[in-house]
Design a protein around this motif. Sequence first.
Motif, PDB file in Angstrom:
ATOM      1  N   HIS A  17      47.884  85.367  47.426  1.00 36.92           N
ATOM      2  CA  HIS A  17      47.996  85.406  48.883  1.00 36.92           C
ATOM      3  C   HIS A  17      48.552  86.751  49.341  1.00 36.92           C
ATOM      4  CE1 HIS A  17      49.802  84.165  52.846  1.00 36.92           C
ATOM      5  NE2 HIS A  17      48.540  83.820  52.982  1.00 36.92           N
ATOM      6  N   ALA A  18      49.566  87.238  48.662  1.00 36.38           N
ATOM      7  CA  ALA A  18      50.143  88.544  49.010  1.00 36.38           C
ATOM      8  C   ALA A  18      49.105  89.653  48.856  1.00 36.38           C
ATOM      9  CB  ALA A  18      51.364  88.830  48.141  1.00 36.38           C
ATOM     10  N   PHE A  19      48.305  89.602  47.785  1.00 33.09           N
ATOM     11  CA  PHE A  19      47.308  90.643  47.556  1.00 33.09           C
ATOM     12  C   PHE A  19      46.173  90.565  48.581  1.00 33.09           C
ATOM     13  CE2 PHE A  19      43.385  92.248  45.644  1.00 33.09           C
ATOM     14  CZ  PHE A  19      43.771  93.527  45.306  1.00 33.09           C
ATOM     15  N   TYR A  20      45.626  89.377  48.768  1.00 34.29           N
ATOM     16  CA  TYR A  20      44.466  89.226  49.644  1.00 34.29           C
ATOM     17  C   TYR A  20      44.816  89.446  51.118  1.00 34.29           C
ATOM     18  CZ  TYR A  20      41.230  87.975  45.956  1.00 34.29           C
ATOM     19  OH  TYR A  20      40.419  88.028  44.853  1.00 34.29           O
ATOM     20  N   THR A  21      46.053  89.162  51.516  1.00 38.64           N
ATOM     21  CA  THR A  21      46.442  89.416  52.902  1.00 38.64           C
ATOM     22  C   THR A  21      47.118  90.783  53.038  1.00 38.64           C
ATOM     23  OG1 THR A  21      48.544  88.201  52.648  1.00 38.64           O
ATOM     24  CG2 THR A  21      46.647  86.976  53.519  1.00 38.64           C
ATOM     25  N   GLY A  22      48.138  91.041  52.245  1.00 40.59           N
ATOM     26  CA  GLY A  22      48.900  92.283  52.382  1.00 40.59           C
ATOM     27  C   GLY A  22      48.158  93.532  51.979  1.00 40.59           C
ATOM     28  N   THR A  23      47.348  93.442  50.924  1.00 37.94           N
ATOM     29  CA  THR A  23      46.645  94.624  50.434  1.00 37.94           C
ATOM     30  C   THR A  23      45.226  94.711  50.994  1.00 37.94           C
ATOM     31  OG1 THR A  23      47.951  94.584  48.399  1.00 37.94           O
ATOM     32  CG2 THR A  23      45.922  95.877  48.359  1.00 37.94           C
ATOM     33  N   LEU A  24      44.467  93.624  50.858  1.00 36.36           N
ATOM     34  CA  LEU A  24      43.076  93.669  51.315  1.00 36.36           C
ATOM     35  C   LEU A  24      42.952  93.524  52.830  1.00 36.36           C
ATOM     36  CD1 LEU A  24      41.149  91.669  48.574  1.00 36.36           C
ATOM     37  CD2 LEU A  24      41.691  94.121  48.683  1.00 36.36           C
ATOM     38  N   GLY A  25      43.912  92.862  53.469  1.00 31.43           N
ATOM     39  CA  GLY A  25      43.889  92.748  54.917  1.00 31.43           C
ATOM     40  C   GLY A  25      43.278  91.481  55.466  1.00 31.43           C
ATOM     41  N   PHE A  26      42.992  90.498  54.596  1.00 30.16           N
ATOM     42  CA  PHE A  26      42.489  89.221  55.095  1.00 30.16           C
ATOM     43  C   PHE A  26      43.607  88.486  55.825  1.00 30.16           C
ATOM     44  CE2 PHE A  26      39.494  89.702  51.384  1.00 30.16           C
ATOM     45  CZ  PHE A  26      38.354  89.873  52.149  1.00 30.16           C
ATOM     46  N   ARG A  27      43.236  87.479  56.610  1.00 29.95           N
ATOM     47  CA  ARG A  27      44.209  86.676  57.350  1.00 29.95           C
ATOM     48  C   ARG A  27      44.240  85.259  56.788  1.00 29.95           C
ATOM     49  NH1 ARG A  27      42.241  88.533  63.242  1.00 29.95           N
ATOM     50  NH2 ARG A  27      43.094  90.631  63.171  1.00 29.95           N
ATOM     51  N   THR A  28      45.414  84.666  56.789  1.00 29.74           N
ATOM     52  CA  THR A  28      45.547  83.276  56.353  1.00 29.74           C
ATOM     53  C   THR A  28      44.841  82.376  57.361  1.00 29.74           C
ATOM     54  OG1 THR A  28      47.693  83.806  55.397  1.00 29.74           O
ATOM     55  CG2 THR A  28      47.187  81.459  55.737  1.00 29.74           C
ATOM     56  N   GLY A  35      49.170  68.594  46.524  1.00 32.94           N
ATOM     57  CA  GLY A  35      49.761  68.236  45.239  1.00 32.94           C
ATOM     58  C   GLY A  35      50.721  69.314  44.800  1.00 32.94           C
ATOM     59  N   GLU A  36      50.595  69.745  43.548  1.00 35.56           N
ATOM     60  CA  GLU A  36      51.498  70.793  43.060  1.00 35.56           C
ATOM     61  C   GLU A  36      51.069  72.188  43.500  1.00 35.56           C
ATOM     62  OE1 GLU A  36      51.081  72.003  38.713  1.00 35.56           O
ATOM     63  OE2 GLU A  36      50.053  70.061  38.684  1.00 35.56           O
ATOM     64  N   PHE A  37      49.901  72.293  44.115  1.00 36.07           N
ATOM     65  CA  PHE A  37      49.391  73.582  44.592  1.00 36.07           C
ATOM     66  C   PHE A  37      49.248  73.544  46.108  1.00 36.07           C
ATOM     67  CE2 PHE A  37      47.717  73.064  40.229  1.00 36.07           C
ATOM     68  CZ  PHE A  37      48.378  74.129  39.632  1.00 36.07           C
ATOM     69  N   ARG A  38      48.454  74.462  46.661  1.00 44.47           N
ATOM     70  CA  ARG A  38      48.212  74.525  48.100  1.00 44.47           C
ATOM     71  C   ARG A  38      46.714  74.665  48.347  1.00 44.47           C
ATOM     72  NH1 ARG A  38      51.839  79.707  48.352  1.00 44.47           N
ATOM     73  NH2 ARG A  38      50.993  80.094  50.398  1.00 44.47           N
ATOM     74  N   TRP A  39      46.267  74.130  49.490  1.00 44.31           N
ATOM     75  CA  TRP A  39      44.927  74.448  49.974  1.00 44.31           C
ATOM     76  C   TRP A  39      45.131  75.703  50.803  1.00 44.31           C
ATOM     77  CZ3 TRP A  39      40.192  72.791  48.783  1.00 44.31           C
ATOM     78  CH2 TRP A  39      39.139  73.198  49.586  1.00 44.31           C
ATOM     79  N   LEU A  40      44.750  76.839  50.234  1.00 37.03           N
ATOM     80  CA  LEU A  40      45.114  78.141  50.775  1.00 37.03           C
ATOM     81  C   LEU A  40      43.852  78.980  50.936  1.00 37.03           C
ATOM     82  CD1 LEU A  40      47.300  80.240  51.536  1.00 37.03           C
ATOM     83  CD2 LEU A  40      47.588  80.677  49.084  1.00 37.03           C
ATOM     84  N   THR A  41      43.450  79.192  52.194  1.00 38.55           N
ATOM     85  CA  THR A  41      42.259  79.994  52.441  1.00 38.55           C
ATOM     86  C   THR A  41      42.600  81.201  53.292  1.00 38.55           C
ATOM     87  OG1 THR A  41      41.547  78.841  54.466  1.00 38.55           O
ATOM     88  CG2 THR A  41      40.781  77.936  52.350  1.00 38.55           C
ATOM     89  N   VAL A  42      41.796  82.238  53.114  1.00 38.29           N
ATOM     90  CA  VAL A  42      41.901  83.453  53.916  1.00 38.29           C
ATOM     91  C   VAL A  42      40.527  83.767  54.489  1.00 38.29           C
ATOM     92  CG1 VAL A  42      43.872  84.387  52.626  1.00 38.29           C
ATOM     93  CG2 VAL A  42      41.552  84.979  51.904  1.00 38.29           C
ATOM     94  N   VAL A  43      40.521  84.548  55.569  1.00 32.52           N
ATOM     95  CA  VAL A  43      39.281  84.979  56.204  1.00 32.52           C
ATOM     96  C   VAL A  43      39.376  86.461  56.538  1.00 32.52           C
ATOM     97  CG1 VAL A  43      38.701  82.731  57.201  1.00 32.52           C
ATOM     98  CG2 VAL A  43      40.065  84.346  58.526  1.00 32.52           C
TER      99      VAL A  43
END
Length: 134
Positions: A17-28, A35-43
């Motif tokens: 999430h840090a890489f895809y938003t902070g570095t690449l510039g995608f938005r959450t 469960g033990e993870f997250r449903w986490l998407t970026v656009v």
Amino acid sequence: MRITITSVYVDDQEKAHAFYTGTLGFRTQVDVPAGEFRWLTVVSPEDPDGTELLLEPDAHPAAKPFKEALYADGIPLTQFSVDDVAAEHERLAGLGVRFTQEPVDIGPAVLAVFDDTCGNLIQIIRMKDDADQG
């Protein structure tokens, strides 16, 4: 029918999430417990209603060997379109992104490949139009 979500398997959702938003510039787009993870998407900020990229944990037994085989063979898991490969390469390299393929003109397109820090190679590409190829 249209594609609404596609996935990249990641070894650490928070790092991804840090890489895809902070570095690449995608938005959450979506970030909810699953469960033990997250449903986490970026656009893409350029297409906020477009295809979502699911940062999916590579916890399934088939995911890690699949990722490792692609990575070892230098095969990108997916690709992102950019307006200018050289400029995006320069921007990302300046942020410390490691490229495994520098920008190259392959005729109908210009492309480069980088490591997403989460076990994947990602290709950036600009397809040329007819005027670019002449």
